[in-house]
Scaffold this active site. Structure first.
Site, PDB file in Angstrom:
ATOM      1  N   HIS A 170      12.085  -8.768 -11.335  1.00 37.56           N
ATOM      2  CA  HIS A 170      12.713  -8.040 -10.207  1.00 37.56           C
ATOM      3  C   HIS A 170      12.091  -6.660 -10.013  1.00 37.56           C
ATOM      4  CE1 HIS A 170      16.016 -11.034 -10.751  1.00 37.56           C
ATOM      5  NE2 HIS A 170      15.772 -10.795 -12.029  1.00 37.56           N
ATOM      6  N   SER A 291      -9.255   9.726   2.568  1.00 37.44           N
ATOM      7  CA  SER A 291      -8.525   9.917   3.823  1.00 37.44           C
ATOM      8  C   SER A 291      -9.245  10.966   4.654  1.00 37.44           C
ATOM      9  CB  SER A 291      -7.099  10.378   3.510  1.00 37.44           C
ATOM     10  OG  SER A 291      -6.578  11.120   4.588  1.00 37.44           O
ATOM     11  N   LYS A 297      -6.592  12.058  -1.389  1.00 37.65           N
ATOM     12  CA  LYS A 297      -6.276  10.620  -1.373  1.00 37.65           C
ATOM     13  C   LYS A 297      -7.398   9.748  -1.921  1.00 37.65           C
ATOM     14  CE  LYS A 297      -3.125   8.634   0.339  1.00 37.65           C
ATOM     15  NZ  LYS A 297      -2.738   8.485   1.747  1.00 37.65           N
ATOM     16  N   GLU A 304      -5.630  -3.768  -0.568  1.00 37.83           N
ATOM     17  CA  GLU A 304      -4.736  -4.008   0.578  1.00 37.83           C
ATOM     18  C   GLU A 304      -5.295  -5.094   1.494  1.00 37.83           C
ATOM     19  OE1 GLU A 304      -4.867   0.523   1.058  1.00 37.83           O
ATOM     20  OE2 GLU A 304      -3.152  -0.058   2.261  1.00 37.83           O
TER      21      GLU A 304
END
Ligand code: ARG
Length: 480
Positions: A170, A291, A297, A304
């Protein structure tokens, strides 16, 4: 002579030079556009030409073509292939597809003998063959790539065999595990993926050549010969099935979907692990991006995108099943619509596997951080309950209850279980003694899980050796 006139008439009227004999006019522009597949099936050129070479050789061996025509066809086909590979070939939408484009150029190059190549064959068994060969080639490439991914995962598992991290259910801290054990879970998944592709390959390895349009051929062709020449186990037993079967495309994309699901799960974990609140791993510069506005970043774009590719791949599976559903035997032009989803699914998966292999090869774990998180949130509570079963002889359900109460006390005080005094523990369960503290560390917790398939570092070290033997075929040493 008659043939030449037909082609000449067809050219003059604008009707199709490959099948326009009975046509007075050429197709509407929109007809040409909806009909043409050359924009995407040119990718099948190598398979198409390989099939034609084998077919021509068989025609000569059977006495259907003269050896002279056979030699001209062979020379012409090799020339066409060379033109395509060097980028000089002019593909034409008017010629619809890869089969007509190759045949038309062949005839330009060698004259009327080019028109004899299609004896005893149809574009229906030809496309069935080309796609089969393409899927087979792609599976063979995936086999190598998936093995490489396993090798990368096994190397990291070896490196981090005793690195402790929190195991989740979970996405809540459940029990401490080892990072190596976690990575080896993916090695198993990819192993099953490889075997699904291998199953698909074994089933698809029959040649549809010889079915011709749908009913077979009146020429004394030998489908066994072409099947053997192209590396198939046998020709397909039923000509109607041979031209209409696309099971292998469905199976291939189903196997690709399962693999993509696995890659997306690992991608998601990588995204989570390298986020600031987790900081379990870092990816290399090669597999992150910066970024345009936030200089600090490091975005895990490769993970992704691999996570997202599954959408296109499963989409292709749905598209394929929907196209084939309710399609009457035998060939239907609907089947031309199988190619774009097939190619897109294969390209997407290929990129995903390669990106994942690169990420895994380069990733670095942060063992201090992983251990700290693994030690929090009473992750060794189950170890305490198991100790109560083993040492005190409590039934597990009761041990669970006692442990729950101890967790409650510790949580009220805001401390870990091992920070409770013996007196505090004995207030809840009098038979607890000092030896309990030995099981309350994450090292003891993972070290104790030596059951078959469990997370103990000793198990992981053994599993790494086993995995190299089972999946990489090497007895020892690093995989690369
Ligand atoms: N371009 C077609 C396809 O991809 C090739 C077979 C065409 N056959 C036919 N009878 N029109 O399916």
């Amino acid at each position: 002579m008659a043939r030449k006139n037909t082609a000449a008439r067809a050219r003059k009227s604008g009707s199709n030079t490959m099948w326009g004999g009975r046509y007075k006019l050429g197709p509407a522009e929109i007809m040409e556009r909806i009909n043409a597949s050359i924009g995407f099936d040119r990718r099948l050129y190598a398979q198409d030409i390989a099939g034609s070479l084998a077919h021509a050789e068989m025609l000569v061996a059977q006495g259907i073509l003269t050896a002279k025509d056979g030699r001209a066809i062979r020379r012409g086909l090799l020339k066409v292939r060379e033109e395509i590979e060097s980028g000089r070939f002019k593909f034409s939408t008017k010629l619809e597809d890869i089969h007509f484009n190759v045949e038309a150029r062949l005839t330009e190059l060698i004259g009327p003998a080019g028109g004899r190549l299609h004896t005893g064959r149809s574009r229906n068994d030809q496309i069935a063959l080309d796609v089969r060969l393409w899927v087979r080639d792609t599976i063979d490439r995936f086999e190598v790539m998936l093995r490489d991914l396993q090798a990368a995962l096994i190397d990291r598992a070896d490196q981090y065999s005793d690195t402790i991290m929190p195991g989740f259910t979970h996405l809540q801290t459940a029990q401490p595990i080892t990072f190596g054990h976690h990575l080896l879970a993916y090695v198993e998944m990819i192993g099953r993926d490889r075997s699904r592709f291998a199953d698909c390959r074994a089933r698809l390895n029959e040649s549809p050549l010889g079915a011709a349009a749908l009913a077979g051929s009146p020429h004394p062709i030998d489908p066994r010969k072409t099947a053997r020449a192209l590396g198939f186990d046998r020709p397909m037993a039923n000509s109607l099935d041979a031209v209409s079967d696309r099971d292998y495309v469905i199976e291939f994309i189903a196997a690709a979907s399962t693999t993509a699901v696995h890659l997306s799960r690992l991608s998601e974990e990588i995204v989570i692990w390298c986020s600031a609140p987790f900081r379990f791993i870092s990816l290399s510069d090669a597999f992150t991006t910066g970024s345009s506005i936030m200089p600090q970043k490091r975005n895990p774009d490769a993970a992704e995108l691999t996570r997202a590719k599954v959408g296109r791949i499963v989409g292709a599976f749905v598209a394929l099943c929907t196209i084939l559903k309710g399609l009457p035997l035998t060939y239907g032009k609907d089947m031309q619509e199988d190619k774009e989803p097939l190619f897109d699914a294969a390209d997407s998966l290929e990129l995903g596997i390669a990106a994942m292999t690169g990420m895994v090869r380069d990733l670095k774990a942060n063992p201090e951080r992983m251990r700290a998180v693994a030690s929090a949130d009473y992750s060794v509570a189950t170890d305490l309950a198991d100790w109560l079963v083993r040492k005190v002889g409590l039934p597990f359900r009761q041990a669970h209850h006692v442990t729950g109460r101890l967790v409650g006390v510790a949580s009220d005080k805001g401390v870990d279980l091992d920070k409770l005094s013996l007196a505090e523990m004995q207030a809840i369960e009098p038979s607890i003694d000092r030896s309990v503290y030995r099981v309350l560390t994450v090292e003891a917790s993972v070290g104790a899980r030596k059951s078959f398939g469990g997370t103990a570092p000793a198990n992981v070290a053994r599993s790494v050796v086993e995995a190299r033997r089972r999946f990489l075929g090497s007895a020892k040493g690093r995989s690369r």
